[in-house]
Design a protein around this motif. Sequence first.
Motif, PDB file in Angstrom:
ATOM      1  N   SER A 636       0.805  -1.212   0.000  1.00 17.77           N
ATOM      2  CA  SER A 636       0.000   0.000   0.000  1.00 17.77           C
ATOM      3  C   SER A 636       0.843   1.269   0.000  1.00 17.77           C
ATOM      4  CB  SER A 636      -0.965   0.005   1.177  1.00 17.77           C
ATOM      5  OG  SER A 636      -0.254  -0.083   2.380  1.00 17.77           O
ATOM      6  N   ARG A 637       2.041   1.215   0.582  1.00 18.67           N
ATOM      7  CA  ARG A 637       2.840   2.445   0.615  1.00 18.67           C
ATOM      8  C   ARG A 637       4.089   2.331  -0.237  1.00 18.67           C
ATOM      9  NH1 ARG A 637       0.380   2.594   5.640  1.00 18.67           N
ATOM     10  NH2 ARG A 637      -1.008   4.387   5.748  1.00 18.67           N
ATOM     11  N   ASP A 638       4.663   1.127  -0.316  1.00 18.52           N
ATOM     12  CA  ASP A 638       5.791   0.896  -1.194  1.00 18.52           C
ATOM     13  C   ASP A 638       6.938   1.887  -0.960  1.00 18.52           C
ATOM     14  OD1 ASP A 638       7.175  -0.442  -3.104  1.00 18.52           O
ATOM     15  OD2 ASP A 638       6.265   0.582  -4.799  1.00 18.52           O
ATOM     16  N   ARG A 639       7.325   2.005   0.311  1.00 16.45           N
ATOM     17  CA  ARG A 639       8.455   2.893   0.641  1.00 16.45           C
ATOM     18  C   ARG A 639       9.726   2.057   0.804  1.00 16.45           C
ATOM     19  NH1 ARG A 639       6.092   7.603   2.742  1.00 16.45           N
ATOM     20  NH2 ARG A 639       4.345   7.945   1.346  1.00 16.45           N
ATOM     21  N   PRO A 640      10.897   2.643   0.517  1.00 13.73           N
ATOM     22  CA  PRO A 640      12.137   1.860   0.643  1.00 13.73           C
ATOM     23  C   PRO A 640      12.376   1.355   2.065  1.00 13.73           C
ATOM     24  CG  PRO A 640      12.575   4.079  -0.223  1.00 13.73           C
ATOM     25  CD  PRO A 640      11.104   3.990   0.018  1.00 13.73           C
ATOM     26  N   GLN A 641      11.914   2.110   3.076  1.00 15.83           N
ATOM     27  CA  GLN A 641      12.154   1.697   4.466  1.00 15.83           C
ATOM     28  C   GLN A 641      11.269   0.531   4.875  1.00 15.83           C
ATOM     29  OE1 GLN A 641      11.174   4.671   3.433  1.00 15.83           O
ATOM     30  NE2 GLN A 641      12.372   6.323   4.348  1.00 15.83           N
ATOM     31  N   VAL A 642      10.104   0.425   4.247  1.00 16.04           N
ATOM     32  CA  VAL A 642       9.140  -0.608   4.646  1.00 16.04           C
ATOM     33  C   VAL A 642       8.809  -1.460   3.415  1.00 16.04           C
ATOM     34  CG1 VAL A 642       6.958  -1.082   5.819  1.00 16.04           C
ATOM     35  CG2 VAL A 642       8.139   1.093   6.192  1.00 16.04           C
ATOM     36  N   GLN A 643       9.491  -2.575   3.300  1.00 17.11           N
ATOM     37  CA  GLN A 643       9.298  -3.406   2.097  1.00 17.11           C
ATOM     38  C   GLN A 643       8.362  -4.581   2.361  1.00 17.11           C
ATOM     39  OE1 GLN A 643      10.359  -2.615  -0.752  1.00 17.11           O
ATOM     40  NE2 GLN A 643      12.098  -1.238  -0.506  1.00 17.11           N
ATOM     41  N   THR A 644       8.329  -5.044   3.593  1.00 19.82           N
ATOM     42  CA  THR A 644       7.494  -6.215   3.888  1.00 19.82           C
ATOM     43  C   THR A 644       6.738  -6.014   5.202  1.00 19.82           C
ATOM     44  OG1 THR A 644       9.259  -7.310   5.099  1.00 19.82           O
ATOM     45  CG2 THR A 644       9.071  -7.840   2.761  1.00 19.82           C
ATOM     46  N   ILE A 645       5.698  -6.785   5.359  1.00 20.94           N
ATOM     47  CA  ILE A 645       4.901  -6.789   6.585  1.00 20.94           C
ATOM     48  C   ILE A 645       4.929  -8.223   7.145  1.00 20.94           C
ATOM     49  CG2 ILE A 645       2.555  -6.575   7.491  1.00 20.94           C
ATOM     50  CD1 ILE A 645       3.654  -3.894   6.740  1.00 20.94           C
ATOM     51  N   PRO A 646       5.299  -8.403   8.419  1.00 16.68           N
ATOM     52  CA  PRO A 646       5.380  -9.761   8.962  1.00 16.68           C
ATOM     53  C   PRO A 646       3.996 -10.366   9.173  1.00 16.68           C
ATOM     54  CG  PRO A 646       5.754  -8.164  10.685  1.00 16.68           C
ATOM     55  CD  PRO A 646       5.625  -7.383   9.419  1.00 16.68           C
ATOM     56  N   VAL A 647       3.902 -11.668   9.034  1.00 12.37           N
ATOM     57  CA  VAL A 647       2.624 -12.372   9.242  1.00 12.37           C
ATOM     58  C   VAL A 647       2.724 -13.333  10.431  1.00 12.37           C
ATOM     59  CG1 VAL A 647       0.932 -13.946   8.224  1.00 12.37           C
ATOM     60  CG2 VAL A 647       1.977 -12.186   6.831  1.00 12.37           C
ATOM     61  N   THR A 648       3.713 -14.209  10.409  1.00 13.57           N
ATOM     62  CA  THR A 648       3.888 -15.146  11.525  1.00 13.57           C
ATOM     63  C   THR A 648       5.312 -15.679  11.515  1.00 13.57           C
ATOM     64  OG1 THR A 648       3.009 -17.128  12.583  1.00 13.57           O
ATOM     65  CG2 THR A 648       3.110 -17.170  10.197  1.00 13.57           C
ATOM     66  N   ASN A 649       5.767 -16.091  12.676  1.00 14.83           N
ATOM     67  CA  ASN A 649       7.079 -16.760  12.726  1.00 14.83           C
ATOM     68  C   ASN A 649       7.147 -17.760  13.875  1.00 14.83           C
ATOM     69  OD1 ASN A 649       7.347 -15.161  14.949  1.00 14.83           O
ATOM     70  ND2 ASN A 649       8.750 -13.711  14.005  1.00 14.83           N
ATOM     71  N   ILE A 650       6.001 -18.133  14.433  1.00 15.62           N
ATOM     72  CA  ILE A 650       6.031 -19.091  15.541  1.00 15.62           C
ATOM     73  C   ILE A 650       5.169 -20.309  15.210  1.00 15.62           C
ATOM     74  CG2 ILE A 650       6.422 -17.349  17.331  1.00 15.62           C
ATOM     75  CD1 ILE A 650       3.409 -17.697  18.029  1.00 15.62           C
ATOM     76  N   ARG A 651       5.433 -21.379  15.949  1.00 18.66           N
ATOM     77  CA  ARG A 651       4.614 -22.583  15.827  1.00 18.66           C
ATOM     78  C   ARG A 651       3.413 -22.407  16.766  1.00 18.66           C
ATOM     79  NH1 ARG A 651       8.118 -26.749  17.750  1.00 18.66           N
ATOM     80  NH2 ARG A 651       9.098 -26.750  15.705  1.00 18.66           N
ATOM     81  N   LYS A 652       2.234 -22.747  16.308  1.00 18.23           N
ATOM     82  CA  LYS A 652       1.039 -22.596  17.143  1.00 18.23           C
ATOM     83  C   LYS A 652       0.379 -23.954  17.333  1.00 18.23           C
ATOM     84  CE  LYS A 652       0.147 -17.939  15.491  1.00 18.23           C
ATOM     85  NZ  LYS A 652      -0.619 -17.130  14.555  1.00 18.23           N
ATOM     86  N   VAL A 653       0.058 -24.254  18.566  1.00 22.82           N
ATOM     87  CA  VAL A 653      -0.538 -25.556  18.885  1.00 22.82           C
ATOM     88  C   VAL A 653      -1.954 -25.344  19.412  1.00 22.82           C
ATOM     89  CG1 VAL A 653      -0.295 -27.660  20.277  1.00 22.82           C
ATOM     90  CG2 VAL A 653       1.739 -26.460  19.454  1.00 22.82           C
ATOM     91  N   PHE A 654      -2.888 -26.130  18.936  1.00 26.65           N
ATOM     92  CA  PHE A 654      -4.282 -26.012  19.368  1.00 26.65           C
ATOM     93  C   PHE A 654      -4.836 -27.375  19.783  1.00 26.65           C
ATOM     94  CE2 PHE A 654      -3.535 -22.824  16.089  1.00 26.65           C
ATOM     95  CZ  PHE A 654      -3.916 -21.668  16.755  1.00 26.65           C
TER      96      PHE A 654
END
Lengths: 661, 181
Positions: A636-654
């Motif tokens: 949405s902004r496409d600025r050099p400082q902000v190239q990606t948005i994090p979604v997840t990086n952990i294992r989740k147990v249910f």
Amino acid sequence: MKWTILLLITLILGLLNSTVFAQEHDTLKTEDLFQMSLEEFMNVNIVTSSKKEEKILETPANVNVITAEEIQTLNFNTLEQLLEYAVGMSSVNGEGNFFTATSIRGNTVVNYNVNTLFLFDGIPLYNPFNGSFELNIIPLNAIERIEIVKGSNSELYGTNAVSAVINIISKKAKNGVDESQLRMKYGSKQTMYAQGNLIKSYHKLQVRLFTDVNTSKGEDLTINDELGHTETYRDYYKGANLVAKLDYKDFSFHFQYYNRQQPNLKTRGFDYNLYILNSDTFKIVVPERHDEFGVVTSLEFNHKLSEKVQLHMSTNYWYWDLRKNEYAGYWDYNSKSFFNEAELTIKPVPWISNIIGISSNHMFAQRYESEINTFDVGKDHKWTTDAAVYLNGTIDIIKSLKFSYGGRYYMSSYKDTTLTNLSPRFALVYNVFKNTYLKVIYGKSFRVPTYFEKEVASSKIKGNPNLKPENSSSLDLVIATNYKGVQINLDFFNLDIQNQIGRHFIDIANTISQNYNTSGKSVYNGFEIDTKFRLMNKLNGFAGYSYVNGKNVQKDSTTNLKFTYHNMVNFGCNYQLFKSISVSTSLKYLDKWGEAKSYVLWNGGLNIGLTADSKFELELKVDNILKTNVSLPEISRDRPQVQTIPVTNIRKVFVGISCSF
Amino acid sequence: MKNIILKITILVLACSVNVDIFCQASDDVAKAVAFEKLAMFISWPPAALNNDSSGMFIIAVLNNKPFGKNLEEVYKTHQIKNKNVQVVYFDKIKELGKCDLLFISNSSTDELKIILSSIHGKPILTIADKEGFAEAGCFINLYEFESKLRFEINQKGMQDAGFKIDYRLLRVSKVLNPVIE
């Protein structure tokens, strides 16, 4: 002259024989079956569940189907999560993470799902403010099946049917049997998914209730802001949905309410909370909080006027309200629309079917900013009115060849602007041999500019009241087959979008701003293969692969589109280990796109029947087993400082439990 | 050019003649109606008539409530053998009470043997819709062939149990264990 007489004779003969010319067979009434002799009865074609799958194979459209059984056995939690595993589909961040837009066949649009139309039992869940929709406003347990119709399909569906139409079909009582189900899952980050449904029949009245509550404390995700700082924010979520449906004779009433709270991840202007841990002071970003609710009501009437004519009428009302709470004030958004439709399905002879319809919408949207006590969108309170007439027909040319034709003429009026569009569509379906169909589908579609795109007037983004509708055309060559429990859909496609509406950066006096404008032509080429398998009654699942190449074509140059992935793999399966124990797994691979790295996301699950009839089940689920770091491009902004948005990086147990009764 | 279009149209239309008659029905409804068709051509043993006190034609459904509900719907306004139809359900064969017809669908071959031995000698017409069940001793099996409903009839089994089958039914059915007369 000789040929003309021959033609007339043949036509008359054809019409006389029309009762014996049926590819699209008429469904017999039970009474008819009782009246038949034994010999006649044994000549009746019967339609089984597998036959219904065949209907999808021969339908003159490119359709991917996801069934309730797949949702249940693969243990997905939300519709958004489920559709991540549909072939050729992937979420991207919309404005922050709040609006989850979806990239379909590589077509990624900024912020909102404006190139996809979302229907719930045929009711368009279209928000006039942003032209978009939210996937998680439908309880997962309400879904009997999902049909994803790819390609340009405005002929039948109207605006936004550019890349795909996602049609959700709700559960009904099967064979008149009532059913109820409760399901709850709890796990990592205090995440809870609770769902309940009740389907009950009282003579000719059927009552259906579906509800869910989803909450999560959320992951702590690390992002960069536009000043180059690295910050942490918490991706919490609270949402609840209720869907009530009443069916009585020819009438169907639909009521839907949803409410959700979620942070909006802004990459500028953070508010912080300071925390002290082990004498170290650190800060956690407090995101802008969104509170949203919506109401949808619909009344539908379906009546068989005669053996050859069916009437369908519906009227829908949509209301949406969103408040963005910031530390300095709030922004209030709302939209409303009335959608009316009437159509006749006419089958003069069994081998011709025509749908003739008219539709009319009346809609409005606005946005209020408390800090300056003003509206930027919808400030003069002008409604948009549109109307359309459409035709969709199918003719069985010969037993093995079907031709589909039609088009939609659309016109809208807003302030002093009148927009018009004509979207035709043609398809040929050839039954090559048993259970194998070759389809060629060509369609055009349009997407009307939204209130936001026309009127936004913030400090960073400017709307454009002179925007014209986007136009698109798609050509699909599809091979659909079903062989010994394996269903394969291979689609080679081309999608051209002209005058695609998007944000364009401008630099006025060193102040970078974005204006809405059109951007030449975007062209997407590629292919998708979607397979479903059911082997030995123990293993069932799906596997998909899609390849896309996206280009932006200007008058004097052609460039690759930055936010188009090239390769995507989806896989999911369930294996019945014992009578009451099954294991499931799902996997997704997405190639690098934009600045986001490629990733493999792998999930697993175990279902254990606690009773002999498996009415009570224990569910175990592990999401992101490999602890993959998933991020998506910031589009949405496409600025050099902000190239990606994090979604997840952990294992989740249910751990969860479900019971059916 | 106009002529060419006309010729193509005529050819296409001409090709469209000679297509079979097709009418379709859902498999569940067709199976339900098949019970009445079959009963028309089958005579129950005299013991069944002697035991008839309810005046109803009772169909017992084992382990398949959805199909039973479908039967109830279909037979709300129809009779079998001039009797109103009552559908009863049970999950275990031990629970089976008096009935005229037993429908078996979701059972294994081993379970079928137990079911058949437990009703042996009773005037109950057993109907299944699973491959191999007629060979395994069930009287009638419903199956699909080229999208049409077909019957497999265990003629000897039925005759031994006292059922009489009209030749018109045998003529359109696949007969297993035929009785040579």
